[in-house]
Design a protein around this motif. Structure first.
Motif, PDB file in Angstrom:
ATOM      1  N   PHE A  55       0.802  -1.224   0.000  1.00 30.56           N
ATOM      2  CA  PHE A  55       0.000   0.000   0.000  1.00 30.56           C
ATOM      3  C   PHE A  55       0.842   1.285   0.000  1.00 30.56           C
ATOM      4  O   PHE A  55       0.640   2.191   0.792  1.00 30.56           O
ATOM      5  CB  PHE A  55      -1.080   0.042   1.102  1.00 30.56           C
ATOM      6  N   LEU A  57       3.891   1.779   0.760  1.00 27.73           N
ATOM      7  CA  LEU A  57       4.938   1.930   1.780  1.00 27.73           C
ATOM      8  C   LEU A  57       6.025   0.882   1.558  1.00 27.73           C
ATOM      9  O   LEU A  57       5.729  -0.221   1.099  1.00 27.73           O
ATOM     10  CB  LEU A  57       4.346   1.741   3.180  1.00 27.73           C
ATOM     11  N   GLU A  88       3.144  -1.183  15.385  1.00 26.95           N
ATOM     12  CA  GLU A  88       1.795  -0.598  15.441  1.00 26.95           C
ATOM     13  C   GLU A  88       1.528  -0.102  16.851  1.00 26.95           C
ATOM     14  O   GLU A  88       1.575  -0.890  17.804  1.00 26.95           O
ATOM     15  CB  GLU A  88       0.776  -1.674  15.058  1.00 26.95           C
ATOM     16  N   GLY A 142       2.363   2.193  12.510  1.00 29.72           N
ATOM     17  CA  GLY A 142       0.918   2.090  12.285  1.00 29.72           C
ATOM     18  C   GLY A 142       0.179   2.686  13.466  1.00 29.72           C
ATOM     19  O   GLY A 142       0.628   2.565  14.608  1.00 29.72           O
ATOM     20  N   ASP A 172       2.084   6.141   9.598  1.00 27.16           N
ATOM     21  CA  ASP A 172       2.205   5.798   8.173  1.00 27.16           C
ATOM     22  C   ASP A 172       0.984   5.051   7.653  1.00 27.16           C
ATOM     23  O   ASP A 172       0.693   5.084   6.472  1.00 27.16           O
ATOM     24  CB  ASP A 172       3.453   4.936   7.965  1.00 27.16           C
ATOM     25  N   TYR A 173       0.329   4.290   8.538  1.00 23.10           N
ATOM     26  CA  TYR A 173      -0.914   3.629   8.135  1.00 23.10           C
ATOM     27  C   TYR A 173      -1.856   3.590   9.350  1.00 23.10           C
ATOM     28  O   TYR A 173      -1.414   3.797  10.486  1.00 23.10           O
ATOM     29  CB  TYR A 173      -0.655   2.210   7.579  1.00 23.10           C
ATOM     30  N   ASN A 206      -9.823  10.997   5.008  1.00 23.95           N
ATOM     31  CA  ASN A 206      -8.507  10.712   4.425  1.00 23.95           C
ATOM     32  C   ASN A 206      -8.313  11.512   3.138  1.00 23.95           C
ATOM     33  O   ASN A 206      -7.242  12.064   2.889  1.00 23.95           O
ATOM     34  CB  ASN A 206      -8.417   9.202   4.130  1.00 23.95           C
ATOM     35  N   LYS A 213      -3.374   8.188   3.673  1.00 25.31           N
ATOM     36  CA  LYS A 213      -2.693   7.106   4.402  1.00 25.31           C
ATOM     37  C   LYS A 213      -3.507   5.823   4.237  1.00 25.31           C
ATOM     38  O   LYS A 213      -4.749   5.866   4.254  1.00 25.31           O
ATOM     39  CB  LYS A 213      -2.593   7.460   5.894  1.00 25.31           C
ATOM     40  N   PRO A 214      -2.823   4.675   4.111  1.00 24.71           N
ATOM     41  CA  PRO A 214      -3.548   3.403   4.010  1.00 24.71           C
ATOM     42  C   PRO A 214      -4.379   3.136   5.270  1.00 24.71           C
ATOM     43  O   PRO A 214      -3.943   3.447   6.377  1.00 24.71           O
ATOM     44  CB  PRO A 214      -2.431   2.361   3.889  1.00 24.71           C
ATOM     45  N   ILE A 215      -5.565   2.568   5.063  1.00 23.83           N
ATOM     46  CA  ILE A 215      -6.446   2.244   6.196  1.00 23.83           C
ATOM     47  C   ILE A 215      -6.778   0.755   6.163  1.00 23.83           C
ATOM     48  O   ILE A 215      -7.197   0.230   5.124  1.00 23.83           O
ATOM     49  CB  ILE A 215      -7.763   3.047   6.134  1.00 23.83           C
ATOM     50  N   ASP A 241      -7.779  -0.522   2.197  1.00 26.67           N
ATOM     51  CA  ASP A 241      -6.422  -0.934   1.825  1.00 26.67           C
ATOM     52  C   ASP A 241      -6.024  -2.321   2.308  1.00 26.67           C
ATOM     53  O   ASP A 241      -5.076  -2.896   1.780  1.00 26.67           O
ATOM     54  CB  ASP A 241      -5.424   0.101   2.355  1.00 26.67           C
TER      55      ASP A 241
END
Ligand SMILES: Cc1cc2nc3c(=O)[nH]c(=O)nc-3n(C[C@H](O)[C@H](O)[C@H](O)COP(=O)(O)O)c2cc1C
Length: 342
Positions: A55, A57, A88, A142, A172-173, A206, A213-215, A241
């Motif tokens: 995704f 990253l 995370e 995360g 980042d996510y 977002n 950002k990826p979710i 994502d």
């Protein structure tokens, strides 16, 4: 050394106290000159062959630390020296909360498992942000977010949104944690229509940022096939994502611990070796059913390199560990990465 010397001593004491003790030990030791480099030389493997693109990253390696260990984002810079490819933080809720009454964390030694009903004890959003401002940028971070326990159902989305907007510049996510068995009100968080509403609201937020950002959605290992089909549909409908499979389990089948011990412990989410197959099954089901349409982070009962490979073969793109880190020690990360290079 960890299993022969450190673990037997740590396991003599109350699990939650050991958790905080280990935290301060790692933090204080890391302040001494040379200690960070020592940890790095012991545990970090730098190799292009371990890198994963997912995704948008670039992960230095596919082995992460699962949510719940560094709830308040206080130790991620130091934990980076143990070889993780990502960490995370969270679950973070808008307002600080104490979580459930103690004792709320229990080891099942014979099962290599843990039962916890921490209940999202965390210092709240603003405390996490002030810690994340100290990010030295060594790793992908995360942000696992949730709702406060006291929040009324009509305000669940507001809680997630508040955390999402405020943490957006710092992680980042994102992970929408809708699967913690210890915070109550799960009927709503398991309802597909509600999840559609939650996801689309967060996605809209977002899109209002310059960089999206990826979710991901974190799910329980206890979902049945019908519920898993709904997750596959949900991801397809929302274009989310990815999925993290899985959180802890409420199932107690097949444990070595006696019924009396389990009754004494009471409610809580089971993690570690006893949930390994369950979470791998969920990963495989999602990957097969969706024809691998979305990324999956595999977590649940990884205690050996083989366990991690099994998750990846089942359809996971990255893996995370929590209970395995406690039982097997920091060398587990290196062992998994070494096996991946082979
Ligand atoms: C003590 C403890 C606290 C946890 N807290 C969280 C949390 O706050 N948020 C979350 O998404 N998962 C939490 N988890 C679940 C882990 O992230 C992970 O999904 C689960 O433990 C399965 O992995 P494992 O078998 O490697 O531990 C927690 C797990 C444990 C053992």
């Amino acid at each position: 050394m960890y299993k022969a010397l450190v673990r037997p001593i740590l396991f003599l004491f109350d699990p939650e106290k050991v958790h905080y003790f280990t935290f301060s030990l790692i933090r204080n030791l890391s302040k001494f000159p040379g200690v960070k480099s020592l940890f790095k030389s012991l545990y970090v493997i730098e190799d292009k062959g371990l890198e994963r693109e997912l995704f948008g990253l670039t992960f230095k390696n596919p082995v992460g630390l699962a949510a719940g260990f560094d709830k308040n984002a206080v130790l991620y810079n130091e934990l980076a020296n143990f070889g993780f490819g990502f960490i995370e933080i969270g679950t973070v809720t808008p307002i600080a909360q104490e979580g459930n009454p103690k004792k709320r964390l229990f080891r099942l030694k014979d099962d290599k498992g843990i039962i916890n009903r921490m209940g999202f004890n965390n210092e709240g959003l603003q405390a996490a942000i002030s810690q994340l401002k100290k990010n030295k940028g060594q790793l992908i971070i995360g942000g696992n977010i949730g709702k406060n326990t006291q929040t009324r159902p009509e305000n669940y989305t507001k809680d997630y949104l508040e955390c999402f907007n405020a943490l957006h510049p710092y992680v980042d996510y994102f992970v929408l944690n809708v699967s913690c068995p210890n915070v109550g009100s799960h009927a709503k968080l398991n309802d597909k229509d509600y999840l559609l509403e939650l996801i689309s609201t967060v996605q809209k937020a977002n899109n209002s940022f310059e960089k999206q950002k990826p979710i991901l959605l974190k799910i329980a290992p206890d979902l049945n096939d019908i519920q898993l089909d709904e997750i596959v549909e949900l991801i397809a409908e929302t274009n989310l994502d990815g999925v993290i499979a899985s959180n802890t389990s409420i199932d107690r089948t097949g444990l070595k611990a006696t019924d009396a011990r389990l009754t004494e412990i009471g409610n809580g989410g089971l993690s570690g070796q006893p949930i390994k197959s369950k979470s791998t099954k969920v990963i495989k089901y999602l990957a097969d059913k969706s024809h691998k349409a979305f990324p999956i982070i595999g977590v649940g009962g990884i205690h050996t390199a083989e366990d991690a490979l099994e998750k990846l073969e089942a359809g996971a793109d990255l893996v995370q560990v929590y209970t395995g880190f406690i039982y097997e020690g920091p060398s587990l990360i290196k062992k998994i990465n070494k096996a991946l290079l082979k």
